[in-house]
Design a protein around this motif. Sequence first.
Motif, PDB file in Angstrom:
ATOM      1  N   GLY A 324      23.573 109.956 -48.213  1.00  0.00           N
ATOM      2  CA  GLY A 324      22.525 109.374 -49.043  1.00  0.00           C
ATOM      3  C   GLY A 324      21.328 110.300 -49.225  1.00  0.00           C
ATOM      4  O   GLY A 324      20.389 109.960 -49.942  1.00  0.00           O
ATOM      5  N   TYR A 325      21.361 111.457 -48.588  1.00  0.00           N
ATOM      6  CA  TYR A 325      20.356 112.502 -48.859  1.00  0.00           C
ATOM      7  C   TYR A 325      21.018 113.482 -49.829  1.00  0.00           C
ATOM      8  O   TYR A 325      21.913 114.258 -49.417  1.00  0.00           O
ATOM      9  CB  TYR A 325      19.990 113.271 -47.590  1.00  0.00           C
ATOM     10  CG  TYR A 325      19.198 112.529 -46.537  1.00  0.00           C
ATOM     11  CD1 TYR A 325      18.298 111.521 -46.876  1.00  0.00           C
ATOM     12  CD2 TYR A 325      19.319 112.879 -45.199  1.00  0.00           C
ATOM     13  CE1 TYR A 325      17.567 110.866 -45.900  1.00  0.00           C
ATOM     14  CE2 TYR A 325      18.589 112.239 -44.215  1.00  0.00           C
ATOM     15  CZ  TYR A 325      17.712 111.226 -44.571  1.00  0.00           C
ATOM     16  OH  TYR A 325      16.984 110.593 -43.603  1.00  0.00           O
ATOM     17  N   TRP A 431      13.197 111.700 -59.162  1.00  0.00           N
ATOM     18  CA  TRP A 431      13.799 110.812 -58.153  1.00  0.00           C
ATOM     19  C   TRP A 431      15.073 111.378 -57.542  1.00  0.00           C
ATOM     20  O   TRP A 431      15.678 110.745 -56.673  1.00  0.00           O
ATOM     21  CB  TRP A 431      14.128 109.436 -58.781  1.00  0.00           C
ATOM     22  CG  TRP A 431      12.963 108.827 -59.480  1.00  0.00           C
ATOM     23  CD1 TRP A 431      12.791 108.694 -60.826  1.00  0.00           C
ATOM     24  CD2 TRP A 431      11.781 108.295 -58.880  1.00  0.00           C
ATOM     25  NE1 TRP A 431      11.590 108.112 -61.119  1.00  0.00           N
ATOM     26  CE2 TRP A 431      10.939 107.849 -59.925  1.00  0.00           C
ATOM     27  CE3 TRP A 431      11.335 108.147 -57.557  1.00  0.00           C
ATOM     28  CZ2 TRP A 431       9.699 107.277 -59.702  1.00  0.00           C
ATOM     29  CZ3 TRP A 431      10.100 107.571 -57.327  1.00  0.00           C
ATOM     30  CH2 TRP A 431       9.300 107.149 -58.397  1.00  0.00           C
ATOM     31  N   LYS A 434      15.277 111.497 -53.845  1.00  0.00           N
ATOM     32  CA  LYS A 434      14.941 110.249 -53.133  1.00  0.00           C
ATOM     33  C   LYS A 434      15.286 109.060 -54.027  1.00  0.00           C
ATOM     34  O   LYS A 434      14.401 108.259 -54.378  1.00  0.00           O
ATOM     35  CB  LYS A 434      13.456 110.236 -52.739  1.00  0.00           C
ATOM     36  CG  LYS A 434      12.530 110.670 -53.855  1.00  0.00           C
ATOM     37  CD  LYS A 434      11.076 110.679 -53.463  1.00  0.00           C
ATOM     38  CE  LYS A 434      10.276 111.193 -54.656  1.00  0.00           C
ATOM     39  NZ  LYS A 434       8.979 111.656 -54.445  1.00  0.00           N
ATOM     40  N   TRP A 436      16.454 106.316 -53.508  1.00  0.00           N
ATOM     41  CA  TRP A 436      16.122 104.997 -52.954  1.00  0.00           C
ATOM     42  C   TRP A 436      14.703 104.559 -53.295  1.00  0.00           C
ATOM     43  O   TRP A 436      14.359 103.405 -53.180  1.00  0.00           O
ATOM     44  CB  TRP A 436      16.351 104.989 -51.433  1.00  0.00           C
ATOM     45  CG  TRP A 436      15.511 106.003 -50.683  1.00  0.00           C
ATOM     46  CD1 TRP A 436      14.267 105.828 -50.160  1.00  0.00           C
ATOM     47  CD2 TRP A 436      15.862 107.367 -50.391  1.00  0.00           C
ATOM     48  NE1 TRP A 436      13.815 106.980 -49.560  1.00  0.00           N
ATOM     49  CE2 TRP A 436      14.778 107.948 -49.676  1.00  0.00           C
ATOM     50  CE3 TRP A 436      16.967 108.155 -50.652  1.00  0.00           C
ATOM     51  CZ2 TRP A 436      14.769 109.271 -49.233  1.00  0.00           C
ATOM     52  CZ3 TRP A 436      16.966 109.473 -50.201  1.00  0.00           C
ATOM     53  CH2 TRP A 436      15.880 110.019 -49.506  1.00  0.00           C
ATOM     54  N   GLU A 437      13.868 105.519 -53.731  1.00  0.00           N
ATOM     55  CA  GLU A 437      12.496 105.149 -54.110  1.00  0.00           C
ATOM     56  C   GLU A 437      12.368 104.938 -55.616  1.00  0.00           C
ATOM     57  O   GLU A 437      11.309 104.556 -56.106  1.00  0.00           O
ATOM     58  CB  GLU A 437      11.508 106.248 -53.669  1.00  0.00           C
ATOM     59  CG  GLU A 437      11.268 106.260 -52.175  1.00  0.00           C
ATOM     60  CD  GLU A 437      10.207 107.283 -51.750  1.00  0.00           C
ATOM     61  OE1 GLU A 437       9.468 107.799 -52.608  1.00  0.00           O
ATOM     62  OE2 GLU A 437      10.137 107.547 -50.537  1.00  0.00           O
ATOM     63  N   LYS A 440      14.156 100.337 -60.198  1.00  0.00           N
ATOM     64  CA  LYS A 440      15.485  99.784 -60.494  1.00  0.00           C
ATOM     65  C   LYS A 440      16.006 100.224 -61.874  1.00  0.00           C
ATOM     66  O   LYS A 440      17.162 100.608 -62.037  1.00  0.00           O
ATOM     67  CB  LYS A 440      15.374  98.254 -60.453  1.00  0.00           C
ATOM     68  CG  LYS A 440      16.554  97.586 -59.809  1.00  0.00           C
ATOM     69  CD  LYS A 440      16.250  96.141 -59.504  1.00  0.00           C
ATOM     70  CE  LYS A 440      17.271  95.259 -60.191  1.00  0.00           C
ATOM     71  NZ  LYS A 440      16.766  94.068 -60.801  1.00  0.00           N
ATOM     72  N   LEU A 450      22.845 101.960 -55.776  1.00  0.00           N
ATOM     73  CA  LEU A 450      22.752 102.421 -54.380  1.00  0.00           C
ATOM     74  C   LEU A 450      23.570 101.515 -53.477  1.00  0.00           C
ATOM     75  O   LEU A 450      23.545 100.292 -53.608  1.00  0.00           O
ATOM     76  CB  LEU A 450      21.299 102.460 -53.925  1.00  0.00           C
ATOM     77  CG  LEU A 450      20.499 103.678 -54.359  1.00  0.00           C
ATOM     78  CD1 LEU A 450      19.145 103.682 -53.667  1.00  0.00           C
ATOM     79  CD2 LEU A 450      21.218 104.994 -54.097  1.00  0.00           C
ATOM     80  N   GLY A 451      24.266 102.134 -52.561  1.00  0.00           N
ATOM     81  CA  GLY A 451      25.133 101.364 -51.659  1.00  0.00           C
ATOM     82  C   GLY A 451      26.519 101.188 -52.253  1.00  0.00           C
ATOM     83  O   GLY A 451      27.447 100.787 -51.566  1.00  0.00           O
ATOM     84  N   GLU A 456      23.001 104.470 -49.623  1.00  0.00           N
ATOM     85  CA  GLU A 456      21.589 104.370 -49.209  1.00  0.00           C
ATOM     86  C   GLU A 456      21.362 105.481 -48.184  1.00  0.00           C
ATOM     87  O   GLU A 456      22.320 105.919 -47.530  1.00  0.00           O
ATOM     88  CB  GLU A 456      21.359 103.031 -48.478  1.00  0.00           C
ATOM     89  CG  GLU A 456      21.703 101.794 -49.245  1.00  0.00           C
ATOM     90  CD  GLU A 456      20.514 101.236 -50.012  1.00  0.00           C
ATOM     91  OE1 GLU A 456      19.449 101.893 -49.974  1.00  0.00           O
ATOM     92  OE2 GLU A 456      20.664 100.197 -50.647  1.00  0.00           O
ATOM     93  N   PRO A 457      20.119 105.937 -47.990  1.00  0.00           N
ATOM     94  CA  PRO A 457      19.917 107.007 -46.997  1.00  0.00           C
ATOM     95  C   PRO A 457      20.361 106.554 -45.610  1.00  0.00           C
ATOM     96  O   PRO A 457      20.109 105.418 -45.211  1.00  0.00           O
ATOM     97  CB  PRO A 457      18.418 107.271 -47.046  1.00  0.00           C
ATOM     98  CG  PRO A 457      17.819 106.097 -47.710  1.00  0.00           C
ATOM     99  CD  PRO A 457      18.860 105.498 -48.599  1.00  0.00           C
ATOM    100  N   ASP A 460      15.939 106.405 -42.626  1.00  0.00           N
ATOM    101  CA  ASP A 460      14.707 106.670 -43.359  1.00  0.00           C
ATOM    102  C   ASP A 460      14.126 107.995 -42.838  1.00  0.00           C
ATOM    103  O   ASP A 460      13.992 108.170 -41.617  1.00  0.00           O
ATOM    104  CB  ASP A 460      13.727 105.517 -43.110  1.00  0.00           C
ATOM    105  CG  ASP A 460      12.352 105.853 -43.644  1.00  0.00           C
ATOM    106  OD1 ASP A 460      12.222 105.908 -44.867  1.00  0.00           O
ATOM    107  OD2 ASP A 460      11.432 106.115 -42.830  1.00  0.00           O
TER     108      ASP A 460
END
Length: 477
Positions: A324-325, A431, A434, A436-437, A440, A450-451, A456-457, A460
């Motif tokens: 997720g990174y 983005w 990142k 996840w930030e 939507k 995501l997921g 997802e990362p 965190d």
Amino acid sequence: MSDGTIVWLRRDLRLSDQPALRFAIERGGPVIPVYIESFKEEGRWAPGGAHRWWLHESLGSLASDLEGVGSRLVIRRGEALAQLRALVKETGADAVVWCRRYEPLVIERDKAVKSSLCEEGVTVETFNGSLLFEPWTVMNQQEKPYQVYSPFSRNALDQDEPERPLSRPRKLESPESWPESLGIDDLGLLPEVKWYQRMAEVWEPGEKGARKRLKAFVGERSVDYKSERDRPDLEGTSRLSPYLHHGELSPRQAWHAVLDGLPEGSSRRDVMKYLKELLWREFGYHLLYHFPQTPERPLREKYASFPWRDAPQDLRAWQKGQTGYPIVDAGMRQLWATGWMHNRVRMIVASVLVKQLLITWEEGAAWFWDTLVDGDLANNTLGWQWAGGCGADAAPYFRVFNPVLQGEKFDPEGAYTRLWVPELKEVPQKWLFKPWEAPKEVLEQAGVQLGQTYPEPIVDPKAGRERALEAFEVVKG
Ligand code: FAD
């Protein structure tokens, strides 16, 4: 005139700048080039999967180069001493020569081979075929080995310039009859599942491939190296590491080619950064030779009791490029597909494994060992102990790479990450590192869930950093 010389080829799979071969030619008489697959004698550090693929190709290239000079490559498998003895008997050769290797088990084995053959009346000579400076020739004022790179490199640079490479032979004298040989396929170096296809598209193992890469790098690229070397999205580095590792190119050849090929108006200073990277390679060998325990144990012993996490699922996600990174996943997927990863990205993925995930550097080193075409005991150990904070010149414990900032800084347009993580191709640069930030709607528009389409990362980044700092308190100071 001698009765013949067996040239035992190992990590020096080339004809040019080949001191063992040169010695054999100068002795006169037949020259018998031999490769022996004796992986069992290398124990835990026998070549990994990607390395074996490279070796298969490299031996093919070497065999055909040898045919070009009227010779052959004799291939054997088994205990090295037994095979060499048999070859001496079969060919009547009175000497066995080779270029030295520096891995602890190999040193031990080679010593035993040398003393047995000498006792049996065979002449044995060994040479430096893979280093600019042998590990015992660069020592500090107390005649002790260095544990920090800068004084090591200063000392090396103060020494005489590495000798110029030896020329390539035109013709090798053959024995009256050739001893029996296995075929390269008989060594079974290729896996049944053809996962190496992408590697075959990217690399041309062998001396010819090495020459091409070197030629493409000398000149302007070697000068631009200092500014582009940290950018995985550019062809900013030489990508010579697998050739240097397998000895299809010697470091002396790389060193002198870069200096000889300086573009007009530039000077040695302009390529110093590159020459110093070759010295990092030397430093790795220096450390492995003087601290032979380091592939298994941290150089800084207090790290032996470090509280690593046992987290097989996280390890698997890291190996598969599913953390997720994005910059980490890009690197791990590049590694899997091509057997190589850019140095900056190696540093990032290693830092994330060791610090953000608190998984031991040994797991990382083992995965790299199996997947890198340049997997090298000296340099892999150096790199991993550096990342783990437990080696020479290691990154300090509080230096925890932030994978978001690293991605933004070193892949500024995102080209590298988008290439290897295509599911994020449409994510705007802001983005990309990142997701996840991201709002939507942005993710929706980029087709990312995501997921589901991308993880997802795994942790965190801030929480991971804090956890790492807490754990590293144990060994602080
Ligand atoms: P260039 O930047 O063009 O450098 C020229 C040569 O210098 C390289 O071919 C290599 O032989 C040497 N070199 C460059 N950087 C380093 C370095 N940091 N340490 C030692 N030698 C260096 N290198 C390996 O050859 N084998 C390994 O198994 C290996 N494992 C590593 C593991 C980790 C965790 C890290 C951080 C680094 C590792 N390295 C390893 C070092 C480095 O990443 C590679 O040598 C480099 O990426 C190879 O690419 P290049 O040939 O384009 O290098």
